[in-house]
Motif scaffolding. Structure first.
Motif, PDB file in Angstrom:
ATOM      1  N   ASP A 148       0.645  -1.136  -0.062  1.00 34.29           N
ATOM      2  CA  ASP A 148       0.043  -0.093   0.144  1.00 34.29           C
ATOM      3  C   ASP A 148       0.757   0.967   0.079  1.00 34.29           C
ATOM      4  O   ASP A 148       1.984   1.194   0.440  1.00 34.29           O
ATOM      5  CB  ASP A 148      -0.868  -0.017   1.118  1.00 34.29           C
ATOM      6  N   PHE A 149       0.441   2.379  -0.567  1.00 33.18           N
ATOM      7  CA  PHE A 149       0.882   3.832  -0.607  1.00 33.18           C
ATOM      8  C   PHE A 149       0.227   4.614   0.313  1.00 33.18           C
ATOM      9  O   PHE A 149      -1.066   4.614   0.374  1.00 33.18           O
ATOM     10  CB  PHE A 149       1.100   4.046  -1.968  1.00 33.18           C
ATOM     11  N   ALA A 150       0.893   5.285   1.168  1.00 31.61           N
ATOM     12  CA  ALA A 150       0.020   6.328   1.924  1.00 31.61           C
ATOM     13  C   ALA A 150       0.749   7.633   1.866  1.00 31.61           C
ATOM     14  O   ALA A 150       1.825   7.618   2.075  1.00 31.61           O
ATOM     15  CB  ALA A 150       0.148   5.961   3.441  1.00 31.61           C
ATOM     16  N   PHE A 151      -0.036   8.732   1.226  1.00 35.40           N
ATOM     17  CA  PHE A 151       0.777   9.815   0.977  1.00 35.40           C
ATOM     18  C   PHE A 151       0.287  11.095   1.901  1.00 35.40           C
ATOM     19  O   PHE A 151      -0.901  10.846   2.610  1.00 35.40           O
ATOM     20  CB  PHE A 151       0.076  10.424  -0.372  1.00 35.40           C
ATOM     21  N   ILE A 214       2.555  12.747  -8.823  1.00 38.31           N
ATOM     22  CA  ILE A 214       3.649  11.656  -8.825  1.00 38.31           C
ATOM     23  C   ILE A 214       2.669  10.374  -8.928  1.00 38.31           C
ATOM     24  O   ILE A 214       1.755  10.376  -7.869  1.00 38.31           O
ATOM     25  CB  ILE A 214       4.607  11.549  -7.485  1.00 38.31           C
ATOM     26  N   ALA A 215       3.006   9.482  -9.760  1.00 38.06           N
ATOM     27  CA  ALA A 215       2.308   8.183  -9.911  1.00 38.06           C
ATOM     28  C   ALA A 215       3.234   7.271  -9.472  1.00 38.06           C
ATOM     29  O   ALA A 215       4.143   7.094  -9.911  1.00 38.06           O
ATOM     30  CB  ALA A 215       1.647   8.079 -11.056  1.00 38.06           C
ATOM     31  N   VAL A 216       2.857   6.419  -8.434  1.00 38.48           N
ATOM     32  CA  VAL A 216       3.739   5.127  -8.300  1.00 38.48           C
ATOM     33  C   VAL A 216       2.748   3.902  -8.144  1.00 38.48           C
ATOM     34  O   VAL A 216       1.587   3.937  -8.096  1.00 38.48           O
ATOM     35  CB  VAL A 216       4.086   5.207  -6.915  1.00 38.48           C
ATOM     36  N   SER A 221      -0.741  -2.474  -6.618  1.00 40.56           N
ATOM     37  CA  SER A 221      -1.344  -1.272  -6.257  1.00 40.56           C
ATOM     38  C   SER A 221      -0.836  -0.035  -6.795  1.00 40.56           C
ATOM     39  O   SER A 221       0.268  -0.149  -7.498  1.00 40.56           O
ATOM     40  CB  SER A 221      -1.567  -0.955  -4.822  1.00 40.56           C
ATOM     41  N   SER A 222      -1.683   0.765  -6.882  1.00 38.68           N
ATOM     42  CA  SER A 222      -0.969   2.096  -7.229  1.00 38.68           C
ATOM     43  C   SER A 222      -1.497   3.292  -6.490  1.00 38.68           C
ATOM     44  O   SER A 222      -2.278   3.168  -5.828  1.00 38.68           O
ATOM     45  CB  SER A 222      -1.168   2.333  -9.062  1.00 38.68           C
ATOM     46  N   ALA A 223      -0.583   4.365  -6.595  1.00 38.73           N
ATOM     47  CA  ALA A 223      -1.308   5.570  -5.821  1.00 38.73           C
ATOM     48  C   ALA A 223      -0.615   6.783  -6.482  1.00 38.73           C
ATOM     49  O   ALA A 223       0.360   7.111  -7.452  1.00 38.73           O
ATOM     50  CB  ALA A 223      -0.473   5.409  -4.481  1.00 38.73           C
ATOM     51  N   GLN A 224      -1.320   7.966  -6.123  1.00 36.96           N
ATOM     52  CA  GLN A 224      -0.952   9.168  -6.894  1.00 36.96           C
ATOM     53  C   GLN A 224      -0.960  10.357  -5.587  1.00 36.96           C
ATOM     54  O   GLN A 224      -1.829  10.284  -4.836  1.00 36.96           O
ATOM     55  CB  GLN A 224      -1.930   9.562  -7.947  1.00 36.96           C
ATOM     56  N   HIS A 225      -0.068  11.301  -5.854  1.00 40.47           N
ATOM     57  CA  HIS A 225      -0.427  12.581  -5.138  1.00 40.47           C
ATOM     58  C   HIS A 225       0.080  13.925  -5.982  1.00 40.47           C
ATOM     59  O   HIS A 225       0.795  13.838  -6.847  1.00 40.47           O
ATOM     60  CB  HIS A 225       0.796  12.493  -3.882  1.00 40.47           C
ATOM     61  N   ALA A 660      -6.510  30.743  -9.593  1.00 40.07           N
ATOM     62  CA  ALA A 660      -7.361  29.780  -9.981  1.00 40.07           C
ATOM     63  C   ALA A 660      -6.663  28.474  -9.582  1.00 40.07           C
ATOM     64  O   ALA A 660      -7.137  27.453  -9.256  1.00 40.07           O
ATOM     65  CB  ALA A 660      -7.726  29.825 -11.557  1.00 40.07           C
ATOM     66  N   MET A 661      -5.235  28.280  -9.968  1.00 37.22           N
ATOM     67  CA  MET A 661      -4.732  27.197  -9.687  1.00 37.22           C
ATOM     68  C   MET A 661      -4.398  26.694  -8.292  1.00 37.22           C
ATOM     69  O   MET A 661      -4.621  25.522  -7.979  1.00 37.22           O
ATOM     70  CB  MET A 661      -3.061  27.363 -10.155  1.00 37.22           C
ATOM     71  N   LEU A 662      -4.223  27.765  -7.467  1.00 36.43           N
ATOM     72  CA  LEU A 662      -4.257  27.510  -5.934  1.00 36.43           C
ATOM     73  C   LEU A 662      -5.613  27.093  -5.361  1.00 36.43           C
ATOM     74  O   LEU A 662      -5.466  26.392  -4.459  1.00 36.43           O
ATOM     75  CB  LEU A 662      -3.564  28.578  -5.193  1.00 36.43           C
ATOM     76  N   SER A 663      -6.411  27.522  -6.071  1.00 33.74           N
ATOM     77  CA  SER A 663      -7.869  27.360  -5.409  1.00 33.74           C
ATOM     78  C   SER A 663      -8.178  25.833  -5.453  1.00 33.74           C
ATOM     79  O   SER A 663      -9.220  25.327  -5.094  1.00 33.74           O
ATOM     80  CB  SER A 663      -8.893  28.090  -6.065  1.00 33.74           C
ATOM     81  N   LYS A 664      -7.438  25.239  -6.754  1.00 33.21           N
ATOM     82  CA  LYS A 664      -7.599  23.627  -6.811  1.00 33.21           C
ATOM     83  C   LYS A 664      -6.315  22.804  -6.368  1.00 33.21           C
ATOM     84  O   LYS A 664      -6.431  21.657  -6.460  1.00 33.21           O
ATOM     85  CB  LYS A 664      -7.859  23.575  -8.510  1.00 33.21           C
ATOM     86  N   GLY A 665      -5.495  23.385  -5.661  1.00 36.43           N
ATOM     87  CA  GLY A 665      -4.419  22.920  -5.188  1.00 36.43           C
ATOM     88  C   GLY A 665      -4.589  21.633  -4.222  1.00 36.43           C
ATOM     89  O   GLY A 665      -3.686  20.718  -4.347  1.00 36.43           O
ATOM     90  N   ASP A 666      -5.696  21.547  -3.391  1.00 41.16           N
ATOM     91  CA  ASP A 666      -6.004  20.692  -2.419  1.00 41.16           C
ATOM     92  C   ASP A 666      -6.416  19.273  -3.025  1.00 41.16           C
ATOM     93  O   ASP A 666      -6.612  18.415  -2.095  1.00 41.16           O
ATOM     94  CB  ASP A 666      -6.951  21.289  -1.300  1.00 41.16           C
ATOM     95  N   ASN A 667      -7.157  19.568  -4.222  1.00 43.36           N
ATOM     96  CA  ASN A 667      -7.669  18.218  -4.815  1.00 43.36           C
ATOM     97  C   ASN A 667      -6.511  17.486  -5.730  1.00 43.36           C
ATOM     98  O   ASN A 667      -6.238  18.033  -6.785  1.00 43.36           O
ATOM     99  CB  ASN A 667      -8.939  18.649  -5.565  1.00 43.36           C
ATOM    100  N   PRO A 668      -6.389  16.465  -5.248  1.00 45.18           N
ATOM    101  CA  PRO A 668      -5.593  15.488  -6.158  1.00 45.18           C
ATOM    102  C   PRO A 668      -6.325  15.464  -7.802  1.00 45.18           C
ATOM    103  O   PRO A 668      -7.285  15.406  -7.750  1.00 45.18           O
ATOM    104  CB  PRO A 668      -5.363  14.065  -5.133  1.00 45.18           C
ATOM    105  N   VAL A 669      -5.122  15.244  -8.570  1.00 49.79           N
ATOM    106  CA  VAL A 669      -5.816  14.879  -9.875  1.00 49.79           C
ATOM    107  C   VAL A 669      -6.669  13.492  -9.809  1.00 49.79           C
ATOM    108  O   VAL A 669      -6.378  12.540  -9.017  1.00 49.79           O
ATOM    109  CB  VAL A 669      -4.689  14.505 -10.703  1.00 49.79           C
ATOM    110  N   SER A 670      -7.657  13.507 -10.561  1.00 49.53           N
ATOM    111  CA  SER A 670      -8.717  12.278 -10.540  1.00 49.53           C
ATOM    112  C   SER A 670      -7.967  11.077 -11.095  1.00 49.53           C
ATOM    113  O   SER A 670      -7.208  11.236 -11.977  1.00 49.53           O
ATOM    114  CB  SER A 670      -9.676  12.639 -11.250  1.00 49.53           C
TER     115      SER A 670
END
Length: 783
Positions: A148-151, A214-216, A221-225, A660-670
């Motif tokens: 498992d990956f935990a970010f 970052i995609a691992v 399994s796989s994880a992204q952050h 606009a970029m920072l307002s979306k910064g807390d949401n990881p890429v889907s």
């Protein structure tokens, strides 16, 4: 009978003699040994620079447990660790920016080990996070789940322009493991190992600002952050030249507009310079101050009567000093005792729009003062009287724009009050429409308050609120609602006194009792719930905004500020707010009651202007001694103003894109986004490979009747199929023969009790879709 002992059972039996009661021949119950486990993990935290932190967690497991701490993957040689047998803690006093990063607590006993990690963010005076080298520690909290990956959430990192940026992500997984960084659907192949992936930018530039994912991926399994990298640089120059007012024989007051783009780091101050005009050489500019913290400055020394001077301003942030802004026009100092045109007592006249003249027929057009959605504002002087004014030049090419301008000009005739800015003239020379207004030189009220030479107290705040209420009460008596009350629309009349005026009536409207008014405009932090819900507005709508202004005036914090406009609007709609204990520690209960009586979701329960002016807080300090009143802190107010600069209309496109970029910064890429999906597919292909032995079998010689263990380590993807051979014959599992294949690629053959007949060559053969590999070793059994 053959008995096979597991390592744990062997250890337990070895300890049995020490567990027997003295003098007894019977055995006591076997004590169970447990590996360490975090029942309460350490948690992420954020601290201001200079503050203290303590990371705490709770462990269970068999003693003794050894505890150690890592910072960004290396042993932490600073801080104060503590462990009392169950609670672990790690304290750092007076945190510095370099103390930020990933902290990992490692716990180990004779049975097993575990780890737990947390992120620490250290905020500077203007930065939420500022690390030249930044790490994301992605170690799992329990080694039993290594697939498992935990970010750890990490939203924004900053680096100065021209400096290297190095983003490192650590993870724990079973090889093979592959990783890559993604930006704008483009894969950035970087420095990767089985435990980390590093994105290196040798020389950071503004165009490197953006979202990085970052995609691992490993076998199972796989994880992204996702994080935001902000490359900060020197600010742009101030947007306008210094406006000169209150000229005397030896002093002037300068005011200007801040930069359109602050370089990604909040403005820390301004450098004010002066020179005498004429044929001069470079370097003739003389510095008056480099410690100006607001957009105005009073020059009290270094100027001589009847001399001529020019002024200019530079801005600076954490990175450096901007280029100088535009020069002011030449200013001639007065003679001693000379007086220029001064404001006469308030005289109000009814304004009609002049369609036969141009504004330049009656006024001299000087420098630009500002820009807004409506158009531009220029400084004017009346050709006959010399009176300094401000000209609001509307965009008037469209019928809708012209109608809005006419509406504001016509409303101004109903707003003749000393606490409301006055309209002096109006011109309609198609397509241009101009409203001439009072020139108010004191600047925004909140900018004045944070000035180091200005004292901020609760009694002074009462006086400001009284003036705001007096002006708005007059508007409400005319059944006119402002609808855009916010700090930047409250300005000081001059640079020395405490008189203020309310400005900007571009959104104001006259209420019609027969036609409900619904609007969808305003500033998120100050707009009332009924506006967001698209319900009819009323006079009480302004009172909500006054309550928010009062809250910020006393605390320096916004009651409804969220991480995005959507979150802010949600908090306003729910009317969710509270008095921050630290910020309101020195504020009276009467002030809190005043605010509470305004920030009520029910419009009928909000105070009116008349009720607010009669509130006990308004008279609480009338008889008090101002010298005994405690000054309020300005630090939070300064941070509030720094945030607000990004929200004003007319800022540079760079600023808007960054917001606009920072307002979306807390949401990881889907996980289903095209860029990430393609990256995972590429990682899947990159993992493919034939079996390979990273550790081969080794020859062994063992005694008859003892245990033999042959072990090797295997890589390859997809997972290879493994067959063990004894000579040429396959090995079959039984009670005395065990075959193990761990997820990390470890292959093991265990013979519980060997005999002479077990002497042979043993081979481990691995096969997958990409090929085959094998390794062999000799096992010799001696009597």
């Amino acid at each position: 009978m053959l008995v096979v002992l597991s390592p744990l059972l062997s250890l337990t039996l070895h300890l049995l003699p020490t567990l027997s009661s003295p003098g007894s021949h019977s055995l006591s119950p076997v004590r169970r040994l447990d590996p360490p486990v975090f029942t309460q993990p350490i948690e992420d935290c954020c601290v201001d620079e200079g503050g203290d932190i303590t990371l705490r967690g709770v462990l269970i497991g068999s003693q003794p447990i050894r505890v150690s701490w890592l910072h960004n993957g290396e042993v932490a040689h600073f801080g104060k660790p503590s462990f009392n047998g169950s609670e672990v803690s790690f304290s750092v006093r007076e945190c510095l920016p370099e103390d930020a990063g990933a902290y990992t607590c490692l716990a180990e006993n004779s049975v097993g080990k575990t780890s737990c990690c947390a992120a620490v963010f250290v905020r500077g005076e203007t930065d939420t996070a500022h690390w030249e080298t930044s790490y994301v520690d992605c170690s799992t909290q329990n080694v039993q789940f290594i697939h498992d990956f935990a970010f750890i959430p990490l939203s924004q990192l900053k680096v100065k322009t021209g400096e290297p940026a190095r983003l490192t992500c650590f993870f724990t997984s079973s090889p093979p493991v592959v990783s890559c960084w993604i930006r704008d659907k483009e894969q950035l192949w970087t420095e990767n190992t089985d435990q980390s992936s590093t994105l290196c930018i040798a020389e950071a530039k503004p165009q490197h600002t953006g979202r990085y994912t970052i995609a691992v991926k490993d076998r199972k399994s796989s994880a992204q952050h996702t994080l935001i990298l902000s490359v900060i640089e020197k600010p742009q120059p101030p947007a306008s030249c210094p406006v000169v007012s209150l000229v005397s024989a030896s002093s002037v007051v300068l005011s200007w507009s801040g930069p359109c783009y602050d370089g990604g780091s909040a403005i820390q101050g301004y450098v004010v310079e002066v020179r005498s005009p004429g044929p001069t050489e470079p370097g003739d500019w003389r510095e008056l101050t480099d410690q100006c913290k607001s957009t105005s400055y009073r020059v009290c020394s270094g100027l001589r009567p009847q001399e001529e001077y020019c002024f200019r301003v530079k801005a600076y942030n954490a990175v450096g000093v901007s280029e100088p802004g535009p020069e002011s026009p030449v200013v001639r100092m007065e003679q001693k005792g000379e007086k220029r045109w001064t404001e006469s007592p308030e005289m109000y006249t009814h304004i009609t729009i002049d369609a036969t003249h141009k504004v330049t027929d009656h006024y001299n057009l000087l420098e630009k003062l500002g820009v807004g959605k409506f158009g531009q504002v220029f400084k004017l002087t009346h050709k006959e009287t010399g009176r300094v004014c401000a000209g609001k030049f509307y965009k008037g090419r469209r019928a809708k724009e012209r109608e809005a301008a006419r509406k504001e000009i016509e409303l101004m005739n109903y707003l003749h009050h000393p606490k409301l800015v006055q309209c002096l003239a109006a011109y309609d020379n198609k397509p241009e429409m101009v409203m001439v207004m009072e020139f108010i030189a004191g600047g925004e009220l909140f900018e004045r308050i944070v000035d180091d030479n200005f004292e901020h107290t609760e009694p002074a705040s009462v006086r400001y609120m009284q003036q705001i209420l007096e002006g708005i009460a007059y508007m409400h008596q005319q059944n006119i609602i402002h609808l855009d009350l916010k700090p930047e629309n409250i300005v000081c009349v001059d640079h020395t006194g405490t008189s203020i005026k309310v400005i900007d009536f571009g959104l104001a409207s006259r209420l019609d009792p027969n036609t409900p008014l619904k609007v969808m405009h305003g500033t998120p932090e100050f707009v009332a719930p009924e506006v967001i819900s698209y319900e009819p507005v009323c006079l009480a709508t302004d009172m909500w905004s006054i309550g928010v202004i009062c809250y910020i005036l006393l605390s320096g914090e916004s009651p409804f500020q969220g991480n995005s406009d959507d979150e802010t609007l949600a908090l306003v709609t729910a009317a969710q707010w509270e008095f921050d204990e630290d910020s309101f520690e020195e504020i009276t209960e009467q002030a809190k009651d005043f605010i509470s009586s305004l920030l009520n979701k029910n419009t009928r329960r909000r105070m009116t202007c008349e009720e607010a002016l009669a509130h006990p807080w308004m008279a609480a300090f009338d008889s008090g001694d101002p010298s005994t009143t405690k000054s309020l802190s300005k630090e939070k107010m300064k941070r509030f103003l720094a945030r607000q600069k990004w929200k004003k209309a007319g800022k540079a496109l760079l600023a808007l894109k960054r917001m606009a970029m920072l307002s979306k910064g807390d949401n990881p890429v889907s996980p289903t986004s095209p860029g990430e999906e393609h990256a995972l597919q590429s990682l899947e292909l990159k993992m493919q490979g034939p079996p390979q032995f990273s550790q081969s079998l080794e020859d062994q010689t063992v005694a008859q009747g003892s245990r033999a263990c042959l072990s090797c380590h295997l890589t390859g993807y997809p997972d290879p199929e493994v067959v063990w051979l004894c000579g040429e014959e396959p090995v079959v599992e039984s009670s005395g023969v065990q075959i193990e294949y761990d997820e990390d690629g470890r292959c093991t053959l265990v013979l519980a009790s060997v005999g002479l007949r077990d002497t042979n060559t043993y081979t481990c053969r691995a096969t997958n879709d990409h090929g085959e590999a094998s390794c062999s070793a000799k096992l010799i059994v001696k009597q």
